[in-house]
Design a protein around this motif. Structure first.
Motif, PDB file in Angstrom:
ATOM      1  N   LEU A 290       0.837  -1.192   0.000  1.00 28.60           N
ATOM      2  CA  LEU A 290       0.000   0.000   0.000  1.00 28.60           C
ATOM      3  C   LEU A 290       0.873   1.243   0.000  1.00 28.60           C
ATOM      4  N   MET A 291       0.803   2.023  -1.061  1.00 30.31           N
ATOM      5  CA  MET A 291       1.576   3.266  -1.114  1.00 30.31           C
ATOM      6  C   MET A 291       0.927   4.304  -0.216  1.00 30.31           C
ATOM      7  N   GLY A 292       1.750   4.887   0.640  1.00 29.11           N
ATOM      8  CA  GLY A 292       1.226   5.829   1.609  1.00 29.11           C
ATOM      9  C   GLY A 292       0.299   5.169   2.612  1.00 29.11           C
ATOM     10  N   GLY A 293       0.293   3.846   2.611  1.00 27.90           N
ATOM     11  CA  GLY A 293      -0.576   3.093   3.503  1.00 27.90           C
ATOM     12  C   GLY A 293      -2.015   3.014   3.053  1.00 27.90           C
ATOM     13  N   ILE A 294      -2.341   3.554   1.841  1.00 28.81           N
ATOM     14  CA  ILE A 294      -3.751   3.633   1.444  1.00 28.81           C
ATOM     15  C   ILE A 294      -4.038   3.175   0.021  1.00 28.81           C
ATOM     16  N   VAL A 295      -3.037   3.137  -0.859  1.00 24.56           N
ATOM     17  CA  VAL A 295      -3.286   2.864  -2.280  1.00 24.56           C
ATOM     18  C   VAL A 295      -2.644   1.538  -2.677  1.00 24.56           C
TER      19      VAL A 295
ATOM     20  N   SER B 137      -2.212  -5.803  -6.019  1.00 21.40           N
ATOM     21  CA  SER B 137      -2.380  -5.575  -4.588  1.00 21.40           C
ATOM     22  C   SER B 137      -3.847  -5.282  -4.338  1.00 21.40           C
ATOM     23  N   MET B 138      -4.366  -5.753  -3.203  1.00 21.06           N
ATOM     24  CA  MET B 138      -5.776  -5.561  -2.869  1.00 21.06           C
ATOM     25  C   MET B 138      -5.935  -4.694  -1.630  1.00 21.06           C
ATOM     26  N   LEU B 139      -6.962  -3.854  -1.654  1.00 22.98           N
ATOM     27  CA  LEU B 139      -7.423  -3.212  -0.437  1.00 22.98           C
ATOM     28  C   LEU B 139      -8.277  -4.211   0.341  1.00 22.98           C
TER      29      LEU B 139
ATOM     30  N   SER C 223      -0.670  -6.467   4.263  1.00 19.09           N
ATOM     31  CA  SER C 223       0.169  -5.880   3.214  1.00 19.09           C
ATOM     32  C   SER C 223       1.129  -4.843   3.790  1.00 19.09           C
ATOM     33  N   PRO C 224       2.379  -4.827   3.313  1.00 15.36           N
ATOM     34  CA  PRO C 224       3.329  -3.808   3.779  1.00 15.36           C
ATOM     35  C   PRO C 224       2.930  -2.422   3.290  1.00 15.36           C
ATOM     36  N   LYS C 225       3.404  -1.420   3.991  1.00 14.90           N
ATOM     37  CA  LYS C 225       3.102  -0.043   3.633  1.00 14.90           C
ATOM     38  C   LYS C 225       4.366   0.644   3.129  1.00 14.90           C
TER      39      LYS C 225
END
Length: 484
Positions: A79-84, A93-95, A236-238
Motif C-alpha cells: 500500500l503506497m502511503g498506507g492507502i493505495v 495488490s488488494m485493499l 500488506s506492507p506499507k
C-alpha cells in the motif's frame, strides 16, 4: 464484318492493351506509399501541427505506459502511503475496505467496492488471474490494454466461474497448462487490471468480505501450480507516499512524450485504418531523435495541448452524449477503438472506466438551470417511485470535488446508494437525496451527501450491471434541483 467477329476483334484489342500496360508497369519501380520519408526536411510549423495531434492521440497510452514504469521496481505488493494498492509488474495488490479519501493515483474512485490494482507486462510473461468463488456477491475484474480498451470478460454479469484465467500478449504462442479456465489475448503487451468487489457500508460486511478478497491474486505464469493461493491482504506492507496535493498524480509528461512514443507505437500495433497515422507518428519520433530544435518545438506544442485541449476535459460538461437535465454519459467505455477524443477525455477525467455492460456512468457538473454545482447552494436529487437506477448489481450517487476526488467531510460519507441500508424513502415511495454542505436536519441526515463549503463539485451516478433501459437511454438520472 460479322457481329461475332467484331466482338472477338475488340476483345483481342482490349487484351493487348492490358498486356501492354502490365508490361510497362512491371518496367517501373514499385511505389509503396507509407508516409513521409525520414530524410526529408520539414518545417517547424508542420512539426508543431503533428505534435499537437500526436500528443492528444497518445495521451491515454502514455498514461498507462508510465504507470507500468512507475511500479516496475517495487519489491512486493503493498500500500503506497498506507492507502493505495500498488504492486510489481504482473502482480496486483488488494485493499480490504473502501479506498481512502487521500488517494490520488486514479481520479473518481468510489466507495462502493473494494479495489485491487496491478500493471501487466505480457511481453515479459503471461499472467494468471485467480478468481475465487464470490457466491452471490457482485464482482468484476477490469482488464484493459494500453489503449484502456477491455480485452477480458470477467465478472458476475458474464457468469464467470471460479478458476484461473490466463492473460497473454498479442504474439504469445506458448502452451496453456492444465488447470487454466480460459485464455484472454490482449492487443498490446502493456495493460492494467482492477478487481472490484461490492461491499455494504456495515462493519459486518467489512468482515464478511475478507475471505473473498483473500482469494484474489495475479502472478506470472511461471508461478502457476494449479493451486489457489490465499493472501491476507490486511497484512500488506506499507510504502512511503510518493505524491501529495489536490490533483491526480501526473502520468503524462510533454517533455518525455516524444521519447516514449517509439515504445508506445511498438506495443500498440495499428488498428485497421491507422497505418498512415502510424507512419506519420514514427516519422515524427525520428525527427525528435535527430533534431533537438524541432524536438523542443514538439515539446512546446505538447505543453500547450496539455493546457488548452486536454486539461478542459477534466470537466464532465465538456464531452459525452448529452442527456436531459444536463447529465451526460458515454456509450463506449473501455471500447474506444479509434475514438481518440473520448479515449483521452475519459482518461483525463476518470480513467479506467468499465465496459457499459459492467457499469453505466452518468456525469453531472450543473444544476437543473445549467448553473455550476457549488457548495454554497443546497440541492436535492429525487428518484421517483420505482425509478431508481435500473440495475442487476447496485447503484450509487457519488460527489467529487473540482479535481474529481472525495470532498472530505465530518461524516466520512462520499456516496449514497445500494450500500446504504438506512436510506429513507418519502411517503409516495420516491427517494430524495440531499446534496449540501450543512446537515438537512436530523430526520434527513441518512439521505445527506455532504458537499464542500463554497466550492464547485460534481455528481456521478454509477449503475453496476445495468439493465437495458440504463444503457439505451430509456432511463436517465433526475434533475439536480437547487433549493429556493
Amino acid at each position: 464484318m460479322r457481329k461475332g467477329a467484331m466482338f472477338a476483334h475488340l476483345a483481342l484489342a482490349t487484351s493487348a492493351l492490358l498486356i501492354s500496360a502490365a508490361v510497362q508497369a512491371n518496367d517501373q519501380p514499385a511505389v509503396r506509399v507509407t508516409g513521409p520519408a525520414a530524410d526529408v526536411k520539414v518545417t517547424e510549423a508542420y512539426v508543431r501541427m503533428q505534435a499537437r495531434d500526436a500528443y492528444f492521440w497518445g495521451w491515454t497510452m502514455a498514461n498507462i505506459y508510465n504507470r507500468r514504469q512507475k511500479f516496475k521496481d517495487l519489491p512486493e505488493a503493498g500500500l503506497m502511503g498506507g492507502i493505495v494498492p500498488v504492486a510489481p509488474i504482473n502482480h496486483l495488490s488488494m485493499l480490504t475496505d473502501y479506498i481512502s479519501p487521500g488517494e490520488r493515483l486514479v481520479a473518481c474512485p468510489n466507495q462502493d467496492v473494494v479495489y485491487g490494482a496491478g500493471s501487466i507486462a505480457l511481453d515479459i510473461e503471461p499472467v494468471v488471474l485467480q478468481v475465487p468463488d464470490f457466491k452471490d456477491r457482485f464482482w468484476v475484474y477490469q482488464v484493459v490494454d494500453l489503449r484502456s480498451d477491455s480485452f477480458a470478460e470477467l465478472g458476475k454479469m458474464y457468469g464467470s466461474k471460479p478458476g484461473f484465467y490466463l492473460l497473454v500478449g498479442p504474439e504469445w504462442n506458448g502452451k496453456v497448462p492444465e488447470g487454466i479456465t480460459q485464455v484472454f489475448r490482449a492487443k498490446t503487451n502493456t495493460g492494467f487490471v482492477i478487481p472490484r468487489v461490492f461491499q455494504d457500508d456495515t462493519d459486518q460486511d467489512r468482515e464478511a468480505i475478507q475471505p473473498f478478497l483473500s482469494g484474489i491474486d495475479m502472478y506470472p505464469l511461471s508461478q502457476f501450480d494449479g493451486k489457489a493461493k490465499q493472501r491476507d491482504w490486511r497484512k500488506s506492507p506499507k510504502f512511503p507516499a510518493q505524491a501529495a496535493g489536490d490533483e491526480e498524480t501526473r502520468w503524462v509528461f510533454p517533455e518525455k512524450f516524444f521519447d516514449e512514443l517509439p515504445a508506445i507505437l511498438a506495443d500498440a500495433k495499428p488498428l485497421p485504418g491507422e497505418e498512415a497515422r502510424y507512419a506519420q507518428l514514427s516519422n515524427l519520433a525520428q525527427i525528435a531523435q535527430r533534431d533537438p530544435q524541432l524536438k523542443q518545438a514538439m515539446i512546446d506544442e505538447a505543453q500547450k495541448t496539455d493546457e488548452e485541449v486536454v486539461k478542459p476535459l477534466l470537466q464532465f460538461r465538456n464531452y459525452g452524449q448529452q442527456l436531459p437535465h444536463h447529465w451526460s454519459t458515454i456509450n463506449n467505455g473501455a471500447a474506444f477503438g479509434t475514438d481518440y477524443f473520448l479515449r483521452t477525455a475519459v482518461a483525463r477525467s476518470n480513467i479506467f472506466v468499465n465496459k457499459q455492460i459492467e457499469t453505466k456512468y452518468f456525469y453531472q457538473d450543473l444544476d437543473q438551470t445549467g448553473q455550476r454545482l457549488n457548495g454554497g447552494q443546497r440541492y436535492s436529487v429525487t428518484f421517483a417511485k420505482d425509478a431508481l437506477p435500473p440495475v442487476k448489481g447496485f447503484w450509487s450517487l457519488t460527489l467529487y470535488n473540482q479535481q474529481h476526488f472525495f470532498a472530505e467531510n465530518a461524516l466520512g460519507r462520499y456516496s449514497l446508494g445500494t450500500k446504504n441500508k438506512a436510506l429513507k424513502h418519502n411517503a409516495d415511495g420516491s427517494l430524495t437525496l440531499y446534496v449540501q454542505s450543512e446537515s438537512p436536519g436530523a430526520d434527513k441526515e441518512s439521505n445527506w451527501l455532504p458537499a464542500p463549503t463554497g466550492a464547485d463539485f460534481s455528481l456521478y451516478v454509477r449503475a453496476y450491471w445495468p439493465e437495458a433501459s440504463a444503457m439505451n437511454g430509456q432511463w436517465t438520472p433526475p434533475a439536480v434541483v437547487k433549493a429556493n
